[in-house]
Design an enzyme around this catalytic site. Sequence first.
Site, PDB file in Angstrom:
ATOM      1  N   GLU A 164       0.944  -1.311  -0.156  1.00 57.62           N
ATOM      2  CA  GLU A 164       0.076  -0.127  -0.037  1.00 57.62           C
ATOM      3  C   GLU A 164       0.864   1.092   0.059  1.00 57.62           C
ATOM      4  O   GLU A 164       2.181   1.538   1.061  1.00 57.62           O
ATOM      5  CB  GLU A 164      -1.237   0.067   1.166  1.00 57.62           C
ATOM      6  CG  GLU A 164      -1.541   1.412   1.706  1.00 57.62           C
ATOM      7  CD  GLU A 164      -2.243   2.179   0.547  1.00 57.62           C
ATOM      8  OE1 GLU A 164      -2.716   1.399  -0.056  1.00 57.62           O
ATOM      9  OE2 GLU A 164      -2.370   3.327   0.906  1.00 57.62           O
ATOM     10  N   ASN A 172     -10.139   4.991  -1.401  1.00 52.02           N
ATOM     11  CA  ASN A 172     -11.224   5.627  -1.018  1.00 52.02           C
ATOM     12  C   ASN A 172     -12.685   5.582  -0.562  1.00 52.02           C
ATOM     13  O   ASN A 172     -13.465   5.328  -0.190  1.00 52.02           O
ATOM     14  CB  ASN A 172     -11.612   6.182  -2.693  1.00 52.02           C
ATOM     15  CG  ASN A 172     -11.232   7.138  -3.741  1.00 52.02           C
ATOM     16  OD1 ASN A 172     -10.693   7.501  -3.015  1.00 52.02           O
ATOM     17  ND2 ASN A 172     -11.283   7.109  -4.740  1.00 52.02           N
ATOM     18  N   GLY A 177     -19.813   6.412   2.438  1.00 51.81           N
ATOM     19  CA  GLY A 177     -20.060   5.333   3.370  1.00 51.81           C
ATOM     20  C   GLY A 177     -21.102   4.661   3.359  1.00 51.81           C
ATOM     21  O   GLY A 177     -21.322   4.116   4.782  1.00 51.81           O
ATOM     22  N   GLY A 178     -19.807   3.565   2.553  1.00 51.81           N
ATOM     23  CA  GLY A 178     -20.256   2.462   2.297  1.00 51.81           C
ATOM     24  C   GLY A 178     -21.698   1.404   2.406  1.00 51.81           C
ATOM     25  O   GLY A 178     -21.569   0.060   2.572  1.00 51.81           O
ATOM     26  N   ASP A 396      -2.075   5.395 -10.537  1.00 51.44           N
ATOM     27  CA  ASP A 396      -0.846   4.919 -10.771  1.00 51.44           C
ATOM     28  C   ASP A 396      -0.829   3.520 -11.066  1.00 51.44           C
ATOM     29  O   ASP A 396      -0.092   3.134 -12.681  1.00 51.44           O
ATOM     30  CB  ASP A 396       0.190   3.977  -9.590  1.00 51.44           C
ATOM     31  CG  ASP A 396       0.418   5.298  -8.756  1.00 51.44           C
ATOM     32  OD1 ASP A 396       0.469   6.985  -9.116  1.00 51.44           O
ATOM     33  OD2 ASP A 396       0.817   5.516  -7.937  1.00 51.44           O
ATOM     34  N   ARG A 456     -26.727  10.098 -10.643  1.00 47.41           N
ATOM     35  CA  ARG A 456     -25.507  11.267 -10.260  1.00 47.41           C
ATOM     36  C   ARG A 456     -25.029  12.256 -11.354  1.00 47.41           C
ATOM     37  O   ARG A 456     -25.011  13.042 -11.112  1.00 47.41           O
ATOM     38  CB  ARG A 456     -24.396  10.146  -9.576  1.00 47.41           C
ATOM     39  CG  ARG A 456     -24.756   9.354  -8.964  1.00 47.41           C
ATOM     40  CD  ARG A 456     -23.440   8.447  -7.857  1.00 47.41           C
ATOM     41  NE  ARG A 456     -24.114   7.967  -7.155  1.00 47.41           N
ATOM     42  CZ  ARG A 456     -23.323   7.392  -5.636  1.00 47.41           C
ATOM     43  NH1 ARG A 456     -21.942   7.325  -6.595  1.00 47.41           N
ATOM     44  NH2 ARG A 456     -23.117   7.331  -5.405  1.00 47.41           N
ATOM     45  N   HIS A 566     -15.933   9.499  -9.391  1.00 44.88           N
ATOM     46  CA  HIS A 566     -15.158   7.696  -9.193  1.00 44.88           C
ATOM     47  C   HIS A 566     -15.365   7.939 -10.769  1.00 44.88           C
ATOM     48  O   HIS A 566     -15.512   8.421 -11.250  1.00 44.88           O
ATOM     49  CB  HIS A 566     -16.192   7.150  -9.379  1.00 44.88           C
ATOM     50  CG  HIS A 566     -16.119   5.580  -9.414  1.00 44.88           C
ATOM     51  ND1 HIS A 566     -16.149   4.733  -8.479  1.00 44.88           N
ATOM     52  CD2 HIS A 566     -16.201   5.585 -10.262  1.00 44.88           C
ATOM     53  CE1 HIS A 566     -15.968   3.623  -8.810  1.00 44.88           C
ATOM     54  NE2 HIS A 566     -15.793   3.469 -10.063  1.00 44.88           N
ATOM     55  N   GLU A 595     -10.879   0.028  -8.491  1.00 45.40           N
ATOM     56  CA  GLU A 595     -11.650   0.957  -9.748  1.00 45.40           C
ATOM     57  C   GLU A 595     -10.917   1.243 -10.736  1.00 45.40           C
ATOM     58  O   GLU A 595     -10.956   2.304 -11.374  1.00 45.40           O
ATOM     59  CB  GLU A 595     -11.813   2.073  -8.707  1.00 45.40           C
ATOM     60  CG  GLU A 595     -12.490   3.527  -9.457  1.00 45.40           C
ATOM     61  CD  GLU A 595     -12.756   5.077  -8.124  1.00 45.40           C
ATOM     62  OE1 GLU A 595     -12.738   4.603  -6.981  1.00 45.40           O
ATOM     63  OE2 GLU A 595     -12.855   6.155  -8.425  1.00 45.40           O
ATOM     64  N   ALA A 610     -20.384   0.318  -6.319  1.00 44.70           N
ATOM     65  CA  ALA A 610     -18.737   0.524  -6.444  1.00 44.70           C
ATOM     66  C   ALA A 610     -17.991  -0.568  -5.112  1.00 44.70           C
ATOM     67  O   ALA A 610     -17.409  -1.149  -5.971  1.00 44.70           O
ATOM     68  CB  ALA A 610     -18.600   1.750  -6.338  1.00 44.70           C
TER      69      ALA A 610
END
Length: 629
Positions: A164, A172, A177-178, A396, A456, A566, A595, A610
């Site tokens: 990581e 992200n 918000g889950g 990356d 969205r 996103h 993602e 997602a």
Amino acid sequence: MSKKFLAVIITFVLILSMATVSFAGGLTDGTYVKPAKGFASEFEVTVVIEGGNITSITVGENNETVGIGSAAIEKLPGEIVDAQSIGVEVVSGATVTSEAIKAAVGEAIVEAGGNLDDYSVAVTKTAGEEIVKEADVIVLGGGGAGLSAAVSAAENGATVILIEKTAALGGNTVRAGGPYNAFDPERQASLPAASEAAMESVKALTEKEAVSEEHQKVMDQLKADLEAYYAGDTSKLFDSVALHILQTYDGGDYAGKLDFIEKLAGESLETSEWMEANGVVWKDDISTVPGGLWPRAHTPQNAAGGDYIKANSAKAEELGAEIILDCKATELIVADGKVVGVKAEMGDGTPVTLNANKGVVIATGGFAANVEMRQKYDPSLIPELGTTNSPAIVGDGIVMAEAVNANLIGMEYIQCLPLGNPATGGLNGWMGGIGVEYYYQVNTDGLRFMAEDGRRDTMTQALLAQKGAMSYVITDTNRESENSEINIWGDNIEELVEAGTIFKADTIEDLAKQIGVDPAALQKTHDDFNGYVEAGIDAEFGRKLFGDKIDKAPFYASPRMPTVHHTMGGIEIDLQGHVLDKDGNIIPGLFAAGEVTGGIHGKNRLGGNALVDIHVFGREAGKNAALGN
Ligand code: ADP
């Protein structure tokens, strides 16, 4: 070597190190407790000085965001003690928490009689010797996709190393918000039927012109699901996997790949159970996440997206996976056309080579925080727009994959949200996040300007057309605030009010005054809206999803602006998670998930999809990498 000579060397080293650490001639011993104002909370920093030096720094109870502020809390105290300087680098993405800790330690130093300049010397890190390691599966990125790939690979018998880039896991995912969409007859059983208008929109999905045979098949399935529903208890909510698929496909303008969407929707419930087994505790309540179009969003019990990270990282470690933080992947290693490892670099510059016996999984997230890259693919995304993303999400993995001829797909599809924090671009810091059912949104004239349950992209466009692209979410006292001091993002609600981040009032009139909106206009909007709730129909904008009337004081107003959220495009994969090259062939040894991949959601991604995507496909990629498939 003689003992004497050794003693001389040791003394010399001591003098040298004293020269760097004790230049101030020592601090007054004692325990100093200083207040700090972090990003999401205020906390105490306890600094212990012994023998004239800082020997320990402890951060007290706090509410800093798990995986963001918490990274600074874990990392900085040790670094400051080691360096005897607050000139250490702030933790990327956690600047406010980092600066708060440094400032508090600075105050303690001054109180202990130190000259702050002497204790603020910039700390430069020096690279160590190259680190070389080997595992069956190497996972790049410690967000939701990477961690589920790591757990899944380990479950399938592989040795795993996950690296990581930042000082904390989460990416992200931890900022989300889950919400997690899944057709879940058990948890949805207590929900009332959708409005007639909403059911009409469901029916309309069965009457589209089929873009393929498979599309026709799913439409036929939805027709059959509806028939079965109308033959039974219609007082309950209708939902089905076919509806989830078609809303996702239609919501992305048919640009997503149907077989991927079928896998996403088809495996969402099963994957939620897998995550439950890994330690995620689900709330029983189901609601509609903004842009999610239907009440099928599950949320984990505690810290929103942080719950997924905590559960899956603990599980990965329990299964023996090694997690290396502060380690940035820079280049894939290819031998004879196969990806066999990765070159990386530790935060201090130490080079790292990780050899993969079986496969490398790229799970480095999207590129919404890379202003240049996002503008290259969508020039309308001006640099001034904020982002909900971690600063580490700069593409990356996409760059590394491109360098080995991976195909990129749908890069121009970049999603903004109409619900960004105007100050930070972040997603947190507002009231109403539990579900679209619980709020409406007004412009600075106190007028609604869109259906809040829409897509969205449409909602963001509608907000961009308002004065200053500025809006307020209006909500009341509901299950987000009734029984808890924190909102779904883990922010302390009263602290948000005190800080002026959100507004709270017993009447709509007072709320309007606080936000500088004409009270009569907001009151009318409010009354009209509650009329629509009662009628189940929104005469102005065609909103279809409603909960209870918004009438339980106190009321809340949260300022919100568009924010880049996103990136739907990315590396092209097959259904097993193999990365495909520009000719459509599998690149041996290379997998991707989350993602960083493209082609699944199409032009617009449904809210709540997602977290399903990253976990379903992360799990799949990890398994196939482990099995050498
Ligand atoms: P996803 O939802 O696909 O899992 P996230 O944004 O949650 O994506 O997680 C991606 C993670 O990858 C982040 O924690 C990010 O810091 C990390 N990351 C990004 N680039 C690199 C890199 N070059 N090397 C290692 N980790 C990376």
